[in-house]
Design a protein around this motif. Sequence first.
Motif, short mmCIF file in Angstrom:
data_model
loop_
_atom_site.label_atom_id
_atom_site.label_comp_id
_atom_site.label_asym_id
_atom_site.label_seq_id
_atom_site.Cartn_x
_atom_site.Cartn_y
_atom_site.Cartn_z
N VAL A 192 -64.82 10.11 -57.25
CA VAL A 192 -64.90 8.56 -57.30
C VAL A 192 -66.50 8.20 -57.14
CG1 VAL A 192 -64.22 6.25 -56.37
CG2 VAL A 192 -62.71 8.05 -56.62
N ALA A 193 -67.21 8.57 -55.89
CA ALA A 193 -68.16 8.20 -55.78
C ALA A 193 -69.26 8.78 -56.67
CB ALA A 193 -68.67 8.71 -54.34
N CYS A 194 -69.15 10.03 -57.57
CA CYS A 194 -70.16 10.43 -58.28
C CYS A 194 -69.94 9.74 -59.67
CB CYS A 194 -69.50 11.85 -58.51
SG CYS A 194 -70.66 12.85 -59.71
N ASN A 195 -68.68 9.37 -60.05
CA ASN A 195 -68.28 8.65 -61.16
C ASN A 195 -69.20 7.29 -61.33
OD1 ASN A 195 -67.13 10.87 -62.08
ND2 ASN A 195 -65.16 9.82 -61.79
N ALA A 196 -69.12 6.71 -60.12
CA ALA A 196 -69.88 5.37 -60.03
C ALA A 196 -71.32 5.37 -59.84
CB ALA A 196 -69.32 4.58 -58.82
N ALA A 197 -71.75 6.52 -59.36
CA ALA A 197 -73.50 6.50 -58.91
C ALA A 197 -74.26 7.50 -59.82
CB ALA A 197 -73.56 6.74 -57.58
N HIS A 198 -73.47 8.35 -60.39
CA HIS A 198 -74.39 9.39 -61.04
C HIS A 198 -74.52 9.38 -62.56
CE1 HIS A 198 -74.08 11.58 -56.91
NE2 HIS A 198 -75.17 10.83 -56.86
N SER A 199 -75.48 9.85 -63.07
CA SER A 199 -75.51 9.93 -64.58
C SER A 199 -74.39 11.04 -65.31
CB SER A 199 -77.01 10.31 -65.04
OG SER A 199 -77.24 11.68 -64.60
N ILE A 200 -74.52 10.89 -66.52
CA ILE A 200 -73.59 11.83 -67.16
C ILE A 200 -74.10 13.05 -67.33
CG2 ILE A 200 -72.42 12.26 -69.34
CD1 ILE A 200 -71.38 9.70 -68.16
N GLU A 201 -75.47 13.23 -67.33
CA GLU A 201 -76.11 14.28 -67.10
C GLU A 201 -75.70 15.57 -65.83
OE1 GLU A 201 -78.26 11.90 -70.19
OE2 GLU A 201 -77.58 11.62 -68.21
N GLN A 202 -75.86 14.38 -64.74
CA GLN A 202 -75.73 15.04 -63.64
C GLN A 202 -74.14 15.45 -63.48
OE1 GLN A 202 -77.14 11.69 -61.29
NE2 GLN A 202 -78.57 13.19 -60.24
N ARG A 203 -73.12 14.61 -63.70
CA ARG A 203 -71.96 14.75 -63.66
C ARG A 203 -71.38 15.92 -64.65
NH1 ARG A 203 -69.33 9.40 -65.50
NH2 ARG A 203 -67.37 10.84 -65.45
N THR A 204 -72.08 16.16 -65.82
CA THR A 204 -71.80 17.44 -66.90
C THR A 204 -72.24 18.73 -65.85
OG1 THR A 204 -72.18 16.15 -68.61
CG2 THR A 204 -72.34 18.36 -68.90
N ALA A 205 -73.38 18.68 -65.50
CA ALA A 205 -73.77 19.90 -64.58
C ALA A 205 -73.03 20.17 -63.48
CB ALA A 205 -75.38 19.69 -64.08
N LYS A 206 -72.52 19.37 -62.95
CA LYS A 206 -71.54 19.39 -61.61
C LYS A 206 -70.17 20.04 -62.10
CE LYS A 206 -68.88 16.44 -60.41
NZ LYS A 206 -67.91 15.13 -60.15
N TRP A 207 -69.60 19.26 -63.23
CA TRP A 207 -68.30 20.15 -63.65
C TRP A 207 -68.74 21.49 -64.36
CZ3 TRP A 207 -66.05 22.40 -67.60
CH2 TRP A 207 -64.67 22.28 -67.67
N LEU A 208 -69.63 21.68 -64.84
CA LEU A 208 -69.81 23.11 -65.20
C LEU A 208 -69.98 24.15 -63.84
CD1 LEU A 208 -72.29 22.68 -68.04
CD2 LEU A 208 -70.00 23.50 -67.96
N LEU A 209 -70.55 23.55 -62.93
CA LEU A 209 -70.79 24.23 -61.71
C LEU A 209 -69.33 24.51 -60.92
CD1 LEU A 209 -74.18 22.83 -60.31
CD2 LEU A 209 -73.91 25.35 -61.05
N ALA A 210 -68.83 23.64 -60.82
CA ALA A 210 -67.43 23.69 -60.44
C ALA A 210 -66.53 24.49 -61.16
CB ALA A 210 -66.77 22.11 -60.15
N THR A 211 -66.41 24.42 -62.45
CA THR A 211 -65.59 25.44 -63.23
C THR A 211 -66.23 27.03 -63.05
OG1 THR A 211 -65.43 23.49 -64.91
CG2 THR A 211 -64.75 25.79 -65.52
N LEU A 212 -67.52 27.15 -63.03
CA LEU A 212 -67.83 28.33 -62.85
C LEU A 212 -67.59 28.94 -61.85
CD1 LEU A 212 -69.99 30.77 -63.85
CD2 LEU A 212 -71.84 29.49 -62.73
N ASP A 213 -67.54 28.21 -60.27
CA ASP A 213 -67.07 28.77 -59.28
C ASP A 213 -66.00 29.25 -59.18
OD1 ASP A 213 -69.50 28.52 -57.75
OD2 ASP A 213 -68.65 26.67 -56.77
N ARG A 214 -64.68 28.10 -59.85
CA ARG A 214 -63.42 28.51 -60.03
C ARG A 214 -62.95 29.84 -60.78
NH1 ARG A 214 -64.25 23.56 -58.15
NH2 ARG A 214 -62.88 22.54 -56.72
N THR A 215 -63.71 30.15 -61.78
CA THR A 215 -63.29 31.01 -62.77
C THR A 215 -64.03 32.29 -62.65
OG1 THR A 215 -64.83 30.32 -64.34
CG2 THR A 215 -62.57 29.25 -64.69
#
Length: 265
Positions: A147-170
Amino acid sequence: MDQVTPTNVDVSSGGNNLLGALRAAEFALLKGSLRRMDRPAGAVLYEPGDDVRTVYFPCAQTVVSFMVMLDDSRLVEIGLVGREGAVGGIVSQGRLPAYARAVVQIGGPMLRLESAELERAKEQSAALRHLFARYADCLLAQIFQSVACNAAHSIEQRTAKWLLATLDRTGDEEVTLTQEQLASMLAVGRSYIGRVIRELRASGAIDTGRARLRVRDPQMLEAMSCQCHASVRQHFETVLEGVYPTGNEVAGHGVVITNGPLFRP
């Protein structure tokens, strides 16, 4: 509160780290009721309002997304669950309606358990109840951070975060995903996410192909990302040490998926 120590048993076929954190006595309460299944990407486990009768433990590379529909019919991702966790009624007593859609984002094996069987096991074991309560705290922390990330951070940052989270899990550098799917999850336009992907590709952080993304440089993605991913990972390590997956580790720690019966090494 009882301490639950991960078994740290290496496995070759993948598994679920949350179940792997159980001691043998607690795992034995669930073992006979766990069933192996496979679900493809796009399979819906719950729709909002569905009666939650089954708990799912993603294994190996499987990842499930929690999606919330907005009043303009957009679906926005608010959480990812992989081999570090579970989906459906982990802490609650009884069968309650689902609030969000739970959909398989990256297909693969899971273990399923009837909610009633989990409740019976929790009645017999305080350690089991405590483990799942601590996991619920970690999942809530992830949603708070989202929630905090979606409100405060750029799409570029959120895209990188999502890719990192997916890389960890897979544990896999390649993600099967279209730009439309990623844009939907991040609640942005396809043209915007297309520009972000082109920038990430030009930087050397990723490669792209037809309906896929490949992470080339995780360290570069870390530098481009916000601190939200690292904060969630740190909270997992504090509350459930050893459960959150880190990159290309062998998934599982004790629960093995085979074509035959479930067993524990």
